[in-house]
Design a protein around this motif. Sequence first.
Motif, PDB file in Angstrom:
ATOM      1  N   VAL A 235      -1.139  48.560  46.279  1.00  0.00           N
ATOM      2  CA  VAL A 235      -2.080  48.748  47.147  1.00  0.00           C
ATOM      3  C   VAL A 235      -1.818  49.960  47.834  1.00  0.00           C
ATOM      4  O   VAL A 235      -2.227  50.907  48.196  1.00  0.00           O
ATOM      5  CB  VAL A 235      -2.610  47.510  48.039  1.00  0.00           C
ATOM      6  CG1 VAL A 235      -3.352  47.887  49.190  1.00  0.00           C
ATOM      7  CG2 VAL A 235      -3.107  46.415  47.006  1.00  0.00           C
ATOM      8  N   ILE A 287       5.627  41.929  46.421  1.00  0.00           N
ATOM      9  CA  ILE A 287       4.247  41.046  47.285  1.00  0.00           C
ATOM     10  C   ILE A 287       3.823  41.986  48.402  1.00  0.00           C
ATOM     11  O   ILE A 287       2.482  42.148  48.374  1.00  0.00           O
ATOM     12  CB  ILE A 287       4.917  39.669  47.757  1.00  0.00           C
ATOM     13  CG1 ILE A 287       5.177  39.031  46.375  1.00  0.00           C
ATOM     14  CG2 ILE A 287       3.650  38.952  48.425  1.00  0.00           C
ATOM     15  CD1 ILE A 287       5.784  37.434  46.613  1.00  0.00           C
ATOM     16  N   THR A 288       4.651  42.588  48.946  1.00  0.00           N
ATOM     17  CA  THR A 288       4.288  43.473  50.213  1.00  0.00           C
ATOM     18  C   THR A 288       3.462  44.655  49.600  1.00  0.00           C
ATOM     19  O   THR A 288       2.250  45.115  50.104  1.00  0.00           O
ATOM     20  CB  THR A 288       5.377  43.798  50.841  1.00  0.00           C
ATOM     21  OG1 THR A 288       6.387  42.929  51.521  1.00  0.00           O
ATOM     22  CG2 THR A 288       4.877  45.052  52.038  1.00  0.00           C
ATOM     23  N   CYS A 289       3.888  45.161  48.519  1.00  0.00           N
ATOM     24  CA  CYS A 289       2.979  46.667  47.931  1.00  0.00           C
ATOM     25  C   CYS A 289       1.689  45.799  47.511  1.00  0.00           C
ATOM     26  O   CYS A 289       0.781  46.956  47.336  1.00  0.00           O
ATOM     27  CB  CYS A 289       3.886  46.771  46.838  1.00  0.00           C
ATOM     28  SG  CYS A 289       5.286  47.915  47.433  1.00  0.00           S
ATOM     29  N   SER A 290       1.501  44.502  47.170  1.00  0.00           N
ATOM     30  CA  SER A 290       0.282  44.399  46.498  1.00  0.00           C
ATOM     31  C   SER A 290      -1.077  44.149  47.678  1.00  0.00           C
ATOM     32  O   SER A 290      -2.095  43.560  47.176  1.00  0.00           O
ATOM     33  CB  SER A 290       0.348  43.102  45.638  1.00  0.00           C
ATOM     34  OG  SER A 290       0.827  41.782  46.616  1.00  0.00           O
ATOM     35  N   ARG A 291      -0.463  44.251  48.917  1.00  0.00           N
ATOM     36  CA  ARG A 291      -1.503  44.195  49.867  1.00  0.00           C
ATOM     37  C   ARG A 291      -1.289  45.150  51.051  1.00  0.00           C
ATOM     38  O   ARG A 291      -0.212  45.757  51.100  1.00  0.00           O
ATOM     39  CB  ARG A 291      -1.618  42.531  50.589  1.00  0.00           C
ATOM     40  CG  ARG A 291      -0.209  42.343  50.839  1.00  0.00           C
ATOM     41  CD  ARG A 291      -0.010  40.635  51.139  1.00  0.00           C
ATOM     42  NE  ARG A 291       1.251  40.344  51.551  1.00  0.00           N
ATOM     43  CZ  ARG A 291       1.454  39.038  51.741  1.00  0.00           C
ATOM     44  NH1 ARG A 291       0.646  38.044  50.904  1.00  0.00           N
ATOM     45  NH2 ARG A 291       2.741  38.558  51.994  1.00  0.00           N
ATOM     46  N   PRO A 292      -2.338  45.662  51.902  1.00  0.00           N
ATOM     47  CA  PRO A 292      -2.143  46.663  52.790  1.00  0.00           C
ATOM     48  C   PRO A 292      -1.030  46.443  53.907  1.00  0.00           C
ATOM     49  O   PRO A 292      -1.015  45.280  54.406  1.00  0.00           O
ATOM     50  CB  PRO A 292      -3.699  46.738  53.191  1.00  0.00           C
ATOM     51  CG  PRO A 292      -4.641  45.824  52.618  1.00  0.00           C
ATOM     52  CD  PRO A 292      -3.532  44.654  51.844  1.00  0.00           C
ATOM     53  N   ASP A 295       3.146  43.808  55.312  1.00  0.00           N
ATOM     54  CA  ASP A 295       2.846  42.621  55.555  1.00  0.00           C
ATOM     55  C   ASP A 295       3.725  41.554  54.449  1.00  0.00           C
ATOM     56  O   ASP A 295       3.337  41.233  53.414  1.00  0.00           O
ATOM     57  CB  ASP A 295       1.332  42.409  55.295  1.00  0.00           C
ATOM     58  CG  ASP A 295       0.787  40.929  55.179  1.00  0.00           C
ATOM     59  OD1 ASP A 295       1.457  39.823  56.082  1.00  0.00           O
ATOM     60  OD2 ASP A 295      -0.410  40.508  54.505  1.00  0.00           O
ATOM     61  N   PRO A 297       5.841  38.572  52.585  1.00  0.00           N
ATOM     62  CA  PRO A 297       5.345  37.387  52.283  1.00  0.00           C
ATOM     63  C   PRO A 297       6.259  36.323  52.926  1.00  0.00           C
ATOM     64  O   PRO A 297       7.356  36.330  53.439  1.00  0.00           O
ATOM     65  CB  PRO A 297       5.852  37.168  50.852  1.00  0.00           C
ATOM     66  CG  PRO A 297       6.945  38.276  50.521  1.00  0.00           C
ATOM     67  CD  PRO A 297       6.750  39.310  51.522  1.00  0.00           C
ATOM     68  N   GLU A 301       4.964  31.834  49.656  1.00  0.00           N
ATOM     69  CA  GLU A 301       4.273  32.886  48.792  1.00  0.00           C
ATOM     70  C   GLU A 301       5.534  33.196  47.796  1.00  0.00           C
ATOM     71  O   GLU A 301       5.202  33.475  46.545  1.00  0.00           O
ATOM     72  CB  GLU A 301       4.104  34.096  49.410  1.00  0.00           C
ATOM     73  CG  GLU A 301       2.721  33.624  50.410  1.00  0.00           C
ATOM     74  CD  GLU A 301       2.481  34.855  51.290  1.00  0.00           C
ATOM     75  OE1 GLU A 301       0.826  34.951  51.103  1.00  0.00           O
ATOM     76  OE2 GLU A 301       3.038  35.427  51.923  1.00  0.00           O
TER      77      GLU A 301
END
Length: 318
Positions: A235, A287-292, A295, A297, A301
Amino acid sequence: MFVVVGEALVDLVGQRGSRTLVAHPGGSPANVALGLARLGDQVSLLTHLGQDSFGEMVSAHLRASGVQVDGGPGAGAKTSLAVASLAAGVATYDFRIEWDVGELAPLPVEARCVHTGSLATALQPGAAQVTDLLERERERGRATISYDPNVRPALLGSPEEARPGIEHLVSLSDVVKVSDEDLHWLYPDRRDVDVARDWLALGAPLVVVTRGGAGVFAVTAGLELDRPATPIDLVDTVGAGDSFTAGLLDGLGRADLLGGARREALAGIDESSLVSVLDEASLIASITCSRPGADPPTWAEVETARAARPSTRRSVPR
């Protein structure tokens, strides 16, 4: 307990070419503190926040995840801003920064690790104040010192001007995390593995180089290790390196390798332990890169994502 020293600011994020900006709490050290807190660690952030609406937003965001925030002498100051422009999920920055934390007191006796880096170690007068703290803590020898240069070329002048200060901080540190992009800017004619080995010789027991999609390289006195990146649906990369750093420090803490008394054990970390720490840090960053936005985890998670992750290994013994 972790102590993080460094900037907390507001990222104003927009897509390149767009006139719309969205405000997000940010700042590399603040993101590391946030990541550690979400992983269940006790963490205190020593920073510089203005007594304004942006400062209130940043403080509330960090405290909601359990970070203890010391905003410093903020009377009359303004909260710093970073304008981030995204293109294909990759951020570039323009900064409006104030960084002055005054004289920093010694770390509390329960602190096992102090982390700093980025603008906090580059912009005066705060950079000198942070360096003084690290020099005093190195002499005391009670806490692990962690450092991420997180280079911002627009604020550092030339590589020749920036290198001496960065190398001095490396010499004070126990754990150094740096990106291959940072090393390419600092040493454009050298391979990242060679610079990492040189930084090890400066005195840092563990140097870790992140390479984005190409994975991670780590070096100690007895081991060199390459690890693959965790596949992701990207993302954006905002906060990815900081999430990796939080995961790295959390993993070292869980392995009982933090604190001045554990410096020798950290330097002699075995391959299995280092693989585990690096892979989990990479997972956390993915995980951080997979959402805007920045953010990171929670530990729950991470446990869920870890259960689905394949295991691979490739090492180069020394």
